[in-house]
Design an enzyme around this catalytic site. Sequence first.
Site, PDB file in Angstrom:
ATOM      1  N   GLY A  69       0.810  -1.102  -0.015  1.00  0.00           N
ATOM      2  CA  GLY A  69       0.075   0.088   0.054  1.00  0.00           C
ATOM      3  C   GLY A  69       0.725   1.243   0.096  1.00  0.00           C
ATOM      4  O   GLY A  69       0.225   2.312  -0.182  1.00  0.00           O
ATOM      5  N   ASN A 117      -7.841   4.520   5.717  1.00  0.00           N
ATOM      6  CA  ASN A 117      -7.876   4.785   4.289  1.00  0.00           C
ATOM      7  C   ASN A 117      -9.064   4.224   3.488  1.00  0.00           C
ATOM      8  O   ASN A 117      -9.468   3.004   3.751  1.00  0.00           O
ATOM      9  CB  ASN A 117      -6.478   4.316   3.805  1.00  0.00           C
ATOM     10  CG  ASN A 117      -6.455   2.983   3.339  1.00  0.00           C
ATOM     11  OD1 ASN A 117      -6.827   2.664   2.200  1.00  0.00           O
ATOM     12  ND2 ASN A 117      -6.008   2.042   4.251  1.00  0.00           N
ATOM     13  N   MET A 119      -8.646   4.324  -0.089  1.00  0.00           N
ATOM     14  CA  MET A 119      -7.879   4.408  -1.358  1.00  0.00           C
ATOM     15  C   MET A 119      -8.500   3.853  -2.646  1.00  0.00           C
ATOM     16  O   MET A 119      -8.922   4.549  -3.415  1.00  0.00           O
ATOM     17  CB  MET A 119      -6.440   4.109  -1.507  1.00  0.00           C
ATOM     18  CG  MET A 119      -5.653   4.618  -0.187  1.00  0.00           C
ATOM     19  SD  MET A 119      -5.542   6.435  -0.216  1.00  0.00           S
ATOM     20  CE  MET A 119      -4.320   6.662  -1.448  1.00  0.00           C
ATOM     21  N   SER A 189      -8.975  -6.122   1.529  1.00  0.00           N
ATOM     22  CA  SER A 189      -9.303  -4.900   1.798  1.00  0.00           C
ATOM     23  C   SER A 189     -10.577  -4.545   1.902  1.00  0.00           C
ATOM     24  O   SER A 189     -11.580  -5.017   1.050  1.00  0.00           O
ATOM     25  CB  SER A 189      -8.689  -4.094   0.367  1.00  0.00           C
ATOM     26  OG  SER A 189      -9.267  -2.899   0.159  1.00  0.00           O
ATOM     27  N   ASN A 191     -12.049  -1.494   1.014  1.00  0.00           N
ATOM     28  CA  ASN A 191     -12.308  -0.484  -0.096  1.00  0.00           C
ATOM     29  C   ASN A 191     -12.917  -0.861  -1.417  1.00  0.00           C
ATOM     30  O   ASN A 191     -12.951   0.104  -2.336  1.00  0.00           O
ATOM     31  CB  ASN A 191     -11.314   0.435   0.070  1.00  0.00           C
ATOM     32  CG  ASN A 191     -11.112   1.052   1.352  1.00  0.00           C
ATOM     33  OD1 ASN A 191     -11.862   1.489   2.274  1.00  0.00           O
ATOM     34  ND2 ASN A 191      -9.648   1.051   1.981  1.00  0.00           N
ATOM     35  N   THR A 192     -12.967  -2.091  -1.762  1.00  0.00           N
ATOM     36  CA  THR A 192     -13.506  -2.671  -3.121  1.00  0.00           C
ATOM     37  C   THR A 192     -14.707  -3.381  -2.820  1.00  0.00           C
ATOM     38  O   THR A 192     -14.694  -4.331  -2.167  1.00  0.00           O
ATOM     39  CB  THR A 192     -12.338  -3.413  -3.764  1.00  0.00           C
ATOM     40  OG1 THR A 192     -11.246  -2.835  -4.063  1.00  0.00           O
ATOM     41  CG2 THR A 192     -12.932  -4.069  -4.981  1.00  0.00           C
ATOM     42  N   GLY A 303      -0.518  -2.957  13.266  1.00  0.00           N
ATOM     43  CA  GLY A 303      -0.064  -2.314  14.546  1.00  0.00           C
ATOM     44  C   GLY A 303       1.320  -2.464  15.393  1.00  0.00           C
ATOM     45  O   GLY A 303       1.427  -2.483  16.322  1.00  0.00           O
TER      46      GLY A 303
END
Length: 361
Positions: A69, A117, A119, A189, A191-192, A303
């Site tokens: 990333g 994020n 993105m 992810s 975010n998709t 983390g």
Amino acid sequence: MNAYDLAKPYLFRLDPEKAHDLVVRALALASRSVVAPRVLEYLAPAPDPRLEVELFGLRFPNPLGLGAGLDKNGVAFPALAAFGFGAVEVGSVTALAQPGNPQPRLFRLLEDEALINRMGFNNEGAAAMAARLGRLDRRDLRGRAGRAILGVNVGKSRAAEVSEAAADYRASLTAVWSHADYLVVNVSSPNTPGLRTLQRSEPLAELFGVVAELRAALGHKPVLLKLAPDLGDDELADLVATAEEVGVDGLMATNTTLARAGLRSSHREETGGLSGRPLTARALAVLEFLRGRTSLPIVAVGGIFGARDALDRLAAGADLLQVYTGFIYRGPALVGEVLTGITRELDRRGADKVMELSGRT
Ligand SMILES: Cc1cc2nc3c(=O)[nH]c(=O)nc-3n(C[C@H](O)[C@H](O)[C@H](O)COP(=O)(O)O)c2cc1C
């Protein structure tokens, strides 16, 4: 005070994505020079054979890698490797070039030492990455960059339906296959749309059926599976069983989380994946759960902010480690801090190899 401590207040005053682009552009420029990576290396910790990890038929100079990333297009491998990482994972790359989500899409949660994020896999596409990595003559890279392992992480193009995911991964994996030391199938992810639904037995069997065909056609490569931290115990247990059946070489735990508990920063309600400090405990718990059920190699990510976190992950049975958000907050000095912490622990225990710390010898 190191160079990053000087640059950080300036970078942290910029919009997060602008700061990110600035740093990646500078590292890409440094990567095209012969001298710059050698200069950066002076700042990195000295190599130590006790830190080497042999896994998947590869020799990692040390167990600490950079997570996917940061270098989405594979433009800065030599400079990133020069910081002393044992591995640098580039991507996620998708079969089709795509712009990602509208900006703003990256947020700093300073009080929480975290990022959010969304993105959405902004990247130039697998063909562009393959061409770029093809121009990177690894034999010509000297020093750290010559020895660091290169991972390529592959995600699903947004334009491909979830039902067509296997064909889409086939295209991206085929493009980058010969340039990677190892590959990662990223189905975690947030975010998709629909991507995380691929974390089930049937779609995974189909995806790794494609991987098996590519191994037969293009030569064996280690292919890892990157998991979300938001899966329940039953889902994780099913995934482990499937992973072992379908020929996954290793698990990566974990990607960013959708959880938001205990955050203080004003950005805490932003949509996207949360990474950094608030993920430490959950990523460790997922690792412990997985290690209780499988002897597959596991890359611990999520983390990790210093030597203590790194040693905790090794003690929980991690084979390799990765950082991303910790690297943004602490800078390149984090690499030295983690590796020195591990070396000291080896001294204290009179151990010869880092894998003794994870009971994985
Ligand atoms: C801005 C940003 C972009 C990311 N992009 C990707 C990506 O493209 N593919 C991927 O597998 N993980 C991606 N990640 C997840 C990281 O690789 C890592 O799994 C996660 O952030 C947890 O580690 P950390 O707490 O050390 O950051 C991204 C994380 C951040 C913060």
